[in-house]
Scaffold this active site. Sequence first.
Site, mmCIF file in Angstrom:
data_model
loop_
_atom_site.group_PDB
_atom_site.id
_atom_site.type_symbol
_atom_site.label_atom_id
_atom_site.label_comp_id
_atom_site.label_asym_id
_atom_site.label_seq_id
_atom_site.Cartn_x
_atom_site.Cartn_y
_atom_site.Cartn_z
ATOM 1 N N ASP A 364 0.812 -1.332 -0.099
ATOM 2 C CA ASP A 364 -0.173 0.036 0.124
ATOM 3 C C ASP A 364 0.545 1.243 -0.245
ATOM 4 O O ASP A 364 2.222 0.839 0.751
ATOM 5 C CB ASP A 364 -1.392 0.211 0.859
ATOM 6 N N GLU A 400 1.585 -0.580 -5.310
ATOM 7 C CA GLU A 400 0.894 0.171 -5.412
ATOM 8 C C GLU A 400 1.868 1.488 -5.962
ATOM 9 O O GLU A 400 1.761 2.631 -4.934
ATOM 10 C CB GLU A 400 -0.215 0.395 -4.426
#
Length: 725
Positions: A364, A400
Amino acid sequence: MAEARRAAGGAPAVWPGAPMPLGARFRVGPDGVAGTNFALWAGGAEAVEVCLFDERGVETRCPLTELTHEIWHGFLPGVRPGQRYGYRVHGRWDPWTGARWNAAKLLLDPYARAVDGDFTLPPEVYGHVRDWPDQHVADTVRDDRDSAPHVPKGVVVHDDDDWVEDRRPKTPWADSVIYELHVRGFTRLHPDIPPELRGTYAGLAHPAAIGHLTRLGVTAVELLPVHQFAHEDHLLRRGLHNYWGYNSIGYFAPHAGYSASGTAGGQVGEFKRMVRALHDAGIEVILDVVYNHTAEAGERGPTLSLRGIDNRGYYRLQHDTRRYADYTGCGNTLHVVQPQVLRLITDSLRYWVTEMGVDGFRFDLAAALARSMHDVDMLSPFLAVIAQDPVLRRVKLIAEPWDVGNGGYQVGAFPPLWTEWNDHYRDAVRDFWRGALPDVRDLGYRLTGSSDLYAWGGRRPYASVNFVTAHDGFTLRDLVSYEHKHNEANGEDNRDGTHDNRSWNCGAEGESDDPDVNALRRRQLRNLLTTLLLSTGVPMLVAGDEMGRTQGGNNNAYCQDNATGWLDWSLLEQPRWRELTALTARVLTLRRTHPVLRRRAFFSGRAQAPDGLRDLAWFTRDGREMAEADWYAPAATLGLYLSGRDIPGRDARGEPVTDDSFLAVLHAGAEPTVFALPGTPWAAAYELVLDTSREDQAEPPGTVLDGGTELAVPARSVLLLRVRE
């Protein structure tokens, strides 16, 4: 309060123990005495106590007097698995210089392998006086109330279960199909899973859950965060919870709320059994991990773990060291340049690979991890350590590739070994099917592996993780049913969630009784799914998109731990949604059986044989190869020819890889059209194998057409044709 009292008879003896490994590790100590070694890095601390709690909550404090390279350590004989514990760390309270030690706060071990209890965030768990009259300086006033009765404890776990390496599927990247799911939401409503197992690791391991995955044909599940996480205060005050879990506080502990085996350590074995069950079915396990920030938030957040251990050592601080640097939008950012932080992260990653059996990670806000002192740096310590680590460089690594700081958008910039979520793919495919692309230049790149982004440094087409939807945003069904977000249930006056949905509601906002609107929506779902699964790169599906799952237009369901966020399995009782699932499985079967649809190298676009046939060719609807000017003109119809005789590489026996050739026709126009099929040298004839205009996909169309003839193309459809010699 019982937990604030010392046990009668005082603390047990504390032997010197060892500074490594960090955490609480049960083992046999000197003279064959069983016990637990405790080791905590706490740079700058003045003293550390390990605090043991019995079943009544009575606390026993044991000072750790040994200090080696800023690691406080000691061996406690007789302390066995199942023991609950925490730390109290003593030091200066001077928030103006970033020092926030407060021994009144019980701290979770960053290396705790299991966590017992919930984070409820009453005022006592804050290191500062939360309700101080002058809120401007409230975070600088120390709160001396004991937090122990109000916070979870770590649990000593027995490492009695070694992982067997040969159980891993080890699916090559080019053959991978990722299925993003939420452990709780995926099984919470499944009728064939026993009620006591629904929403748990054991539920995901149940044959009913795994059977759906294998019938679909996915090769990996990407689990939304399963590290122990806490709920934000603003959600608790509204009676909501953090459902997605992007608020980690324990990087070694499986989230206890997903355990059917209790929270006294049983969650660890249950997670391992889930991984084994998935591996036995040929399915890899990828974890969505949140190492960019923690649940302690900004300077007004609670003191749960790292802040009280060494605030300046773990977090990035601003020039005004009372404040936190925030590249994540969550209040704080871990200072990954610091060796102890880098060690925490890499130790955690290796633990989940070697001891919990997982096969990879999706990071993330990975750009926040790649920052050096300020800017994103692809030679940063984090990326360098990953590249040389003998364990981590062998697993699947997905970035990401952005954060919320300046220069944080890094799509296409991560080095070899890494794959990336490709939001360029998402946007181009959404825009094409809603008729919003000004031309087809971008779409051409996206359908063929995004060579403009990834054809450098030895990267391959599978560096692109292609997706149309993800957990963050509309579901696929909502993408064709809503043009505006409807997040009122989140309690934030619909301000949360992105405004840039690139969606089209097909003529009516939300659920509709109009059969024509609903038929068009289902056709658009088939178009979007088929486009995704036929594109070069690694496709990622979101759980439930294959069966028409809806969140009622909520594009930010992070706090919806209810029917909005859970997968509704009753959809499969409806023929229209069963057909969508069948189509998804059928296209995945085509992908799995045809290497031309999952290439390991980028297309060259050049002729590979005397007849002039190239590995990739593009056609307009009149059967003419696209010229330069065609890429800059608006177009609703696009023909894509994939040659199966020009596939780079060899198979496991060293033989050339050959396959059928295919022609895909994508037509986003609102009216039917005709497409002139390319003749020699491209094909003598074509067999129609897929037509998304058809609701029923039980049998392939099977129509055979000669090259050079005109193919009738229904409005808004994808046709896939196999070349026949």
